[in-house]
Design a protein around this motif. Structure first.
Motif, PDB file in Angstrom:
ATOM      1  N   GLN A   1       0.804  -1.218   0.000  1.00 33.00           N
ATOM      2  CA  GLN A   1       0.000   0.000   0.000  1.00 33.00           C
ATOM      3  C   GLN A   1       0.839   1.271   0.000  1.00 33.00           C
ATOM      4  OE1 GLN A   1      -0.303  -2.546   2.036  1.00 33.00           O
ATOM      5  NE2 GLN A   1      -2.439  -3.132   2.332  1.00 33.00           N
ATOM      6  N   THR A   2       2.009   1.222   0.611  1.00 32.98           N
ATOM      7  CA  THR A   2       2.795   2.448   0.767  1.00 32.98           C
ATOM      8  C   THR A   2       4.028   2.497  -0.132  1.00 32.98           C
ATOM      9  OG1 THR A   2       4.179   1.534   2.532  1.00 32.98           O
ATOM     10  CG2 THR A   2       2.083   2.575   3.186  1.00 32.98           C
ATOM     11  N   GLY A   3       4.434   1.350  -0.674  1.00 38.63           N
ATOM     12  CA  GLY A   3       5.642   1.296  -1.490  1.00 38.63           C
ATOM     13  C   GLY A   3       6.927   1.271  -0.674  1.00 38.63           C
ATOM     14  N   GLU A   4       6.817   1.290   0.656  1.00 34.69           N
ATOM     15  CA  GLU A   4       7.999   1.278   1.516  1.00 34.69           C
ATOM     16  C   GLU A   4       8.645  -0.106   1.518  1.00 34.69           C
ATOM     17  OE1 GLU A   4       6.905   4.088   5.206  1.00 34.69           O
ATOM     18  OE2 GLU A   4       5.331   2.657   4.616  1.00 34.69           O
ATOM     19  N   THR A   5       9.953  -0.108   1.777  1.00 36.58           N
ATOM     20  CA  THR A   5      10.681  -1.377   1.802  1.00 36.58           C
ATOM     21  C   THR A   5      11.545  -1.484   3.048  1.00 36.58           C
ATOM     22  OG1 THR A   5      12.532  -0.444   0.557  1.00 36.58           O
ATOM     23  CG2 THR A   5      10.783  -1.525  -0.732  1.00 36.58           C
ATOM     24  N   PHE A   6      11.887  -2.729   3.370  1.00 36.24           N
ATOM     25  CA  PHE A   6      12.827  -3.034   4.440  1.00 36.24           C
ATOM     26  C   PHE A   6      13.745  -4.111   3.889  1.00 36.24           C
ATOM     27  CE2 PHE A   6      14.322  -5.554   8.007  1.00 36.24           C
ATOM     28  CZ  PHE A   6      14.637  -4.616   8.981  1.00 36.24           C
ATOM     29  N   ASP A   7      15.024  -3.871   3.946  1.00 32.84           N
ATOM     30  CA  ASP A   7      16.041  -4.848   3.537  1.00 32.84           C
ATOM     31  C   ASP A   7      17.161  -4.709   4.545  1.00 32.84           C
ATOM     32  OD1 ASP A   7      18.015  -6.424   2.445  1.00 32.84           O
ATOM     33  OD2 ASP A   7      18.082  -5.393   0.512  1.00 32.84           O
ATOM     34  N   ASP A   8      17.028  -5.419   5.646  1.00 33.76           N
ATOM     35  CA  ASP A   8      17.988  -5.227   6.728  1.00 33.76           C
ATOM     36  C   ASP A   8      17.965  -6.421   7.673  1.00 33.76           C
ATOM     37  OD1 ASP A   8      19.954  -3.934   8.186  1.00 33.76           O
ATOM     38  OD2 ASP A   8      18.760  -2.144   8.582  1.00 33.76           O
ATOM     39  N   ILE A   9      18.909  -6.415   8.562  1.00 30.58           N
ATOM     40  CA  ILE A   9      19.030  -7.437   9.598  1.00 30.58           C
ATOM     41  C   ILE A   9      18.188  -6.996  10.790  1.00 30.58           C
ATOM     42  CG2 ILE A   9      20.639  -8.470  11.250  1.00 30.58           C
ATOM     43  CD1 ILE A   9      22.781  -8.153   8.985  1.00 30.58           C
ATOM     44  N   TYR A  10      17.349  -7.915  11.285  1.00 32.33           N
ATOM     45  CA  TYR A  10      16.524  -7.594  12.447  1.00 32.33           C
ATOM     46  C   TYR A  10      16.941  -8.384  13.691  1.00 32.33           C
ATOM     47  CZ  TYR A  10      14.009 -11.998  12.009  1.00 32.33           C
ATOM     48  OH  TYR A  10      13.700 -13.340  11.978  1.00 32.33           O
ATOM     49  N   TRP A  11      17.833  -9.351  13.506  1.00 28.59           N
ATOM     50  CA  TRP A  11      18.317 -10.179  14.625  1.00 28.59           C
ATOM     51  C   TRP A  11      19.798 -10.475  14.396  1.00 28.59           C
ATOM     52  CZ3 TRP A  11      20.673 -14.865  15.412  1.00 28.59           C
ATOM     53  CH2 TRP A  11      20.553 -15.450  16.673  1.00 28.59           C
ATOM     54  N   ARG A  12      20.602 -10.197  15.405  1.00 28.85           N
ATOM     55  CA  ARG A  12      22.040 -10.488  15.296  1.00 28.85           C
ATOM     56  C   ARG A  12      22.607 -10.680  16.690  1.00 28.85           C
ATOM     57  NH1 ARG A  12      22.441  -4.886  13.490  1.00 28.85           N
ATOM     58  NH2 ARG A  12      22.869  -5.695  11.443  1.00 28.85           N
TER      59      ARG A  12
ATOM     60  N   ASP B   1       7.874  -2.302  12.756  1.00 20.43           N
ATOM     61  CA  ASP B   1       6.570  -1.957  13.342  1.00 20.43           C
ATOM     62  C   ASP B   1       5.868  -0.913  12.481  1.00 20.43           C
ATOM     63  OD1 ASP B   1       7.093  -3.661  15.478  1.00 20.43           O
ATOM     64  OD2 ASP B   1       7.604  -2.041  16.868  1.00 20.43           O
ATOM     65  N   TRP B   2       6.608   0.102  12.055  1.00 21.48           N
ATOM     66  CA  TRP B   2       6.014   1.165  11.238  1.00 21.48           C
ATOM     67  C   TRP B   2       5.641   0.646   9.854  1.00 21.48           C
ATOM     68  CZ3 TRP B   2       3.309   5.193  11.881  1.00 21.48           C
ATOM     69  CH2 TRP B   2       3.116   6.102  10.849  1.00 21.48           C
ATOM     70  N   LEU B   3       6.493  -0.182   9.269  1.00 21.64           N
ATOM     71  CA  LEU B   3       6.231  -0.730   7.946  1.00 21.64           C
ATOM     72  C   LEU B   3       4.973  -1.606   7.956  1.00 21.64           C
ATOM     73  CD1 LEU B   3       7.621  -0.822   5.088  1.00 21.64           C
ATOM     74  CD2 LEU B   3       8.524  -3.022   5.800  1.00 21.64           C
ATOM     75  N   PHE B   4       4.746  -2.340   9.052  1.00 20.20           N
ATOM     76  CA  PHE B   4       3.604  -3.245   9.165  1.00 20.20           C
ATOM     77  C   PHE B   4       2.362  -2.542   9.724  1.00 20.20           C
ATOM     78  CE2 PHE B   4       6.694  -6.353   8.220  1.00 20.20           C
ATOM     79  CZ  PHE B   4       6.071  -7.557   7.927  1.00 20.20           C
ATOM     80  N   ARG B   5       2.393  -1.223   9.826  1.00 21.84           N
ATOM     81  CA  ARG B   5       1.300  -0.457  10.425  1.00 21.84           C
ATOM     82  C   ARG B   5       0.001  -0.617   9.644  1.00 21.84           C
ATOM     83  NH1 ARG B   5       4.285   2.840   7.270  1.00 21.84           N
ATOM     84  NH2 ARG B   5       3.264   4.401   5.935  1.00 21.84           N
ATOM     85  N   ASP B   6      -1.074  -0.131  10.248  1.00 20.23           N
ATOM     86  CA  ASP B   6      -2.375  -0.053   9.591  1.00 20.23           C
ATOM     87  C   ASP B   6      -2.357   1.225   8.746  1.00 20.23           C
ATOM     88  OD1 ASP B   6      -5.016   0.450   8.876  1.00 20.23           O
ATOM     89  OD2 ASP B   6      -5.824  -0.210  10.788  1.00 20.23           O
ATOM     90  N   PRO B   7      -2.193   1.123   7.432  1.00 17.42           N
ATOM     91  CA  PRO B   7      -2.075   2.341   6.614  1.00 17.42           C
ATOM     92  C   PRO B   7      -3.375   3.128   6.517  1.00 17.42           C
ATOM     93  CG  PRO B   7      -2.061   0.410   5.204  1.00 17.42           C
ATOM     94  CD  PRO B   7      -2.064  -0.084   6.618  1.00 17.42           C
ATOM     95  N   ALA B   8      -4.509   2.489   6.757  1.00 17.93           N
ATOM     96  CA  ALA B   8      -5.785   3.202   6.690  1.00 17.93           C
ATOM     97  C   ALA B   8      -5.898   4.229   7.810  1.00 17.93           C
ATOM     98  CB  ALA B   8      -6.949   2.213   6.775  1.00 17.93           C
TER      99      ALA B   8
ATOM    100  N   PHE C   1       9.223 -10.247   0.497  1.00 17.73           N
ATOM    101  CA  PHE C   1       7.825 -10.523   0.795  1.00 17.73           C
ATOM    102  C   PHE C   1       7.018  -9.286   0.442  1.00 17.73           C
ATOM    103  CE2 PHE C   1       9.302 -13.801   3.830  1.00 17.73           C
ATOM    104  CZ  PHE C   1       8.406 -14.820   3.543  1.00 17.73           C
ATOM    105  N   GLN C   2       5.927  -9.465  -0.254  1.00 24.22           N
ATOM    106  CA  GLN C   2       4.978  -8.389  -0.481  1.00 24.22           C
ATOM    107  C   GLN C   2       3.943  -8.476   0.633  1.00 24.22           C
ATOM    108  OE1 GLN C   2       3.485  -9.082  -4.440  1.00 24.22           O
ATOM    109  NE2 GLN C   2       5.226  -8.030  -5.387  1.00 24.22           N
ATOM    110  N   VAL C   3       3.891  -7.469   1.477  1.00 26.11           N
ATOM    111  CA  VAL C   3       2.963  -7.466   2.604  1.00 26.11           C
ATOM    112  C   VAL C   3       1.688  -6.750   2.192  1.00 26.11           C
ATOM    113  CG1 VAL C   3       2.577  -6.686   4.974  1.00 26.11           C
ATOM    114  CG2 VAL C   3       4.812  -7.585   4.306  1.00 26.11           C
ATOM    115  N   ILE C   4       0.598  -7.499   2.214  1.00 27.49           N
ATOM    116  CA  ILE C   4      -0.707  -6.963   1.877  1.00 27.49           C
ATOM    117  C   ILE C   4      -1.380  -6.405   3.125  1.00 27.49           C
ATOM    118  CG2 ILE C   4      -3.028  -7.601   1.054  1.00 27.49           C
ATOM    119  CD1 ILE C   4      -0.350  -9.724  -0.204  1.00 27.49           C
TER     120      ILE C   4
END
Length: 196
Positions: free
Chosen positions: A60-71, A84-91, A119-122
């Motif tokens: 919906q937003t065109g935003e992307t994440f390509d990073d390490i989340y656990w190390r 958290d922000w990327l997976f937000r409720d865009p409505a 992954f394309q998050v719907i």
């Protein structure tokens, strides 16, 4: 060749099998006792101690994440905040702390599929208001959806068969799996193992 997970001390029997080990690796399906007994470390061992990276494209937003989340044996707080922000409720432009085990589910599914695509998050987090509106529009939307708890995502992988992804995730029993063939996406969550 995929790495074999070491036995989890709280899973039954001397060799509980791949599914139980994957559940233990993610700390899912076997409860907190498994994670506390060291099951959470098994995923890191299975990937040779590698950091966990996710590739995400929010439709919906065109935003992307390509990073390490656990190390280094722990979640990266800054990366989790961005997710958290990327997976937000865009409505409603409303975010919630997502359960990091959801990201582990996505990671292990991508790892097992040898996926290099994002992954394309719907759908990620849904506010109660958004979820109620969706439930009024479709009987397929649960009024008690784990989306409202930050524990679920509806996703697809470009060029990959959604049925194959759903089947793999269901076989691993790392959480809930719903196949929405008509819409071409898979629901993945870090709740109890179940399928629809």
């Amino acid at each position: 060749m995929r790495a074999r997970l070491p036995p989890c001390p709280c899973c039954a029997g001397p060799d509980p099998g791949r599914r139980a080990l994957l559940r233990g690796a993610l700390g899912l399906g076997t409860g907190l006792a498994c994670a506390a007994a060291g099951g959470g470390a098994a995923l890191a061992q299975a990937t040779a101690g590698a950091a966990r990276r996710l590739l995400i494209h929010r439709m919906q937003t065109g935003e992307t994440f390509d990073d390490i989340y656990w190390r280094d044996g722990r979640y990266d707080r800054e990366a989790l905040t961005r997710l958290d922000w990327l997976f937000r409720d865009p409505a409603r432009e409303e975010a919630t702390p997502m359960d990091p085990r959801l990201f582990d589910v996505l990671y292990i599914v991508a790892h097992e599929m040898d996926a290099t695509e994002a992954f394309q998050v719907i759908s990620g987090y849904r506010s109660p208001e958004t979820n109620a509106a969706r439930a009024r529009e479709s009987r397929r939307v649960s009024r008690a959806s784990l989306h409202m708890s930050g524990m679920a995502a509806d996703v697809r992988l470009p060029g990959r068969d959604s049925f194959g992804m759903a089947r793999l995730a269901a076989e691993m029993q790392v959480g809930g799996v719903g196949l929405y063939r008509r819409d071409g996406f898979v629901h993945l969550d870090c709740g109890p193992a179940r399928r629809w």
